[in-house]
Design a protein around this motif. Sequence first.
Motif, PDB file in Angstrom:
ATOM      1  N   VAL A 150       5.334   1.558   5.484  1.00 36.39           N
ATOM      2  CA  VAL A 150       4.895   0.294   5.227  1.00 36.39           C
ATOM      3  C   VAL A 150       3.578  -0.093   5.653  1.00 36.39           C
ATOM      4  CG1 VAL A 150       5.492  -2.139   6.066  1.00 36.39           C
ATOM      5  CG2 VAL A 150       7.402  -0.452   5.374  1.00 36.39           C
ATOM      6  N   GLU A 151       2.741  -0.847   4.948  1.00 35.42           N
ATOM      7  CA  GLU A 151       1.259  -1.234   5.390  1.00 35.42           C
ATOM      8  C   GLU A 151       1.491  -2.658   5.719  1.00 35.42           C
ATOM      9  OE1 GLU A 151      -1.158   1.142   5.361  1.00 35.42           O
ATOM     10  OE2 GLU A 151      -0.149   2.674   4.508  1.00 35.42           O
ATOM     11  N   GLY A 200       4.461   2.927  -6.117  1.00 36.68           N
ATOM     12  CA  GLY A 200       2.852   2.444  -5.964  1.00 36.68           C
ATOM     13  C   GLY A 200       2.376   2.127  -4.651  1.00 36.68           C
ATOM     14  N   SER A 201       1.288   1.508  -4.249  1.00 33.45           N
ATOM     15  CA  SER A 201       0.625   1.342  -3.138  1.00 33.45           C
ATOM     16  C   SER A 201       0.380   0.033  -2.761  1.00 33.45           C
ATOM     17  CB  SER A 201      -0.782   1.996  -3.156  1.00 33.45           C
ATOM     18  OG  SER A 201      -1.803   1.419  -4.039  1.00 33.45           O
TER      19      SER A 201
END
Length: 216
Positions: A150-151, A200-201
């Motif tokens: 998690v970003e 994905g990012s």
Amino acid sequence: MTEQDVREVLNGRRAQAARNDGAILDAARTVFLAEPDAPIGAVARAAGVGISALYRRYPSKEALLATLCLDGLRQFVTIAESAREVPDPWEAFVEFLRGIVDADVHSLTVHLAGRFTPTPEHRDLAVRAGALAAEILHRAQQAGVVRNDVEITDLPMIYEQLAAIRLGDATRLRELRRRYLDVHLAGLRTAATSYGAMTGSAPTRAEAGARWNRTT
């Protein structure tokens, strides 16, 4: 008129101005979340104040939008600072997300980003808000209760998804948003990594910040 009379008159005027200001901001939030292109006169009508009273406080629609977003940022910081004091890392993370979702501050982002020029105060508060959110997230990750992929830029996307829910009255709306926040929280827990990595990012800071570039 005595000095005491003058003070009472001035205090009365200040109190009335504060009431007007609160009514204007409440009305502006309601009006612009429903229709971002609404004229500033619609805010005056909704607030029950004259257009001249509104313009004395906010010389333009842009100034009013900027103030709304400043209030949202201040509220975000207050919620984050409170959540940071919760001893348990997971409970702190949950309290933070629930506080932000309940306060609905990201409806302003969804509807008003790009409609005014941010000031240095906006930027300073945004930096403070981001630092607090990152601290709460990283603490939970270090404790092993939130998945490591998690970003920090994932979190605003969650807030904004939940801000899109607009069903029922205020009580029902809060209930529904909390219901779907619970779905997100289940996916954010470390145990959810058993289902595989995220696709994905996360958004980059440049992608997220680009929305605030003036477009009108």
